[in-house]
Write a protein that holds these residues in place. Sequence first.
Motif: not given
Length: 458
Positions: A352, A396-397, A402, A422, A426
């Motif tokens: 996260e 990420d979406e 990240v 997560r 991606w």
Amino acid sequence: RLEGLVVDAASGRPIEGAYVVSEHDSQLAVLALDPADNDRFARSTRSLAGGDFVLAPLSAGTHSIRVSAPGYGPSWANVAALAPLEVRAGLRVELSRGGSLAGAVLDESRQPIAGAVVLASTTDFERKRPSLTYARVVTGADGRYRIDDLSPGAWAALNFGASIGRVAPEYRFARIAAGEVTQLDFAPPQAARVLAGRLLDASGAPVAGRTVMTSADGTLDAPPRSRWISAPTDERGEFRLVDVRPGRNELYLSGATPAEMIWAASVEVPDQALTEREIVLGGATLRGRLLRGPGETPLARGLVVAVRRAPEGERFHGRVLADDDGAYHFEQLEPGVYDIAAYATDGELGQEQREVLVGATNVEGVDFVLLPGGRLELSVRGADGEPVAAELDFFDERGARVRFSGQDRAGADGRYLVRGIRAGAWSVVARAEGWREARRTAVVGAGRSVQLEIRLER
């Protein structure tokens, strides 16, 4: 309960007396290669004459199993999703011949230091395993030391000196090869550029017992890709970094383990023999907790990374580990915007990341709930199917970048594995010199492993 077999990797013969320990069922963030140092704190067993072993009882969930034996380097095996009361059989662990680390500890006059404590530790900077492994020796009258049975790869060497109560070690890094002795001395260079300084807290009091570090080549990669130099602070807070490079140097303070470090200051070093600087620590503190979802129980030993955004580019601020209650904190935060990312070490939970604005006051309650994640197995290939070593960027979406390690990079075999990503959509961008950049997308599900191939063209 786990049942398995330990064998020699070259001959396949069983190994009797191998030490088998679960890093996840250990009470320590560091585990010694010497079993006597771990007996009260870790779940362990020994292999029998036929190489077979039984490790029980074990907690439910994922386990990192470390196996070692005299004459061999340690080896690790991952055991996924052990159910309550389950008996898991068939684990086979192969041990290969290890290497050695040897050298001398010398004082400023290059005379031997007897009785110095030297420790070799694995350099798991991304905390892909829950415990660091170490071995410890003491130098003889000639100031020399030798540590055997280390696995091939990167190791950190820490010199705690001969002073009773010294807690801030001097760091060196080495690469161990099977069947070879790697020489590594703790000795001041004959002639080198020196950064001498004094470390003070915000009230002006000296900060003793910390290790000051900087990258000798200006990169912030984990060793051995980057060469780091270090020096401890004495009771007056004074330190001497030897063989620093001219130009801007980012100074970091070590944490409780080799995996932890916090930014302290930026120092401009001119091209001269001696530079003296006073470093005053200050800034805000950021605190929070890591929780395991969906029940939101404390997540111990998770890794938290902080990166500060700046007009001239991002600056790595540091990485820390959560305690047994999941609590973590960062110090020396200048005002600005930080990306704070949290990772588990068991490979079962996704990462996260949060954007945090830091001002002049402390920031509290930056908590993370890590939910079950998956695995992403990447392969980077050329147009003809040949593997390509490439830099990798993950988005990420939400489009946020990240990081999963100090340097996300596919190796010479073109492969890269992300454990604990997560669940969701991606995008991955691969870049390599001489090739056109390429982007591919993948959808990762909780508890699932997804394979993604990225093809590059010239």
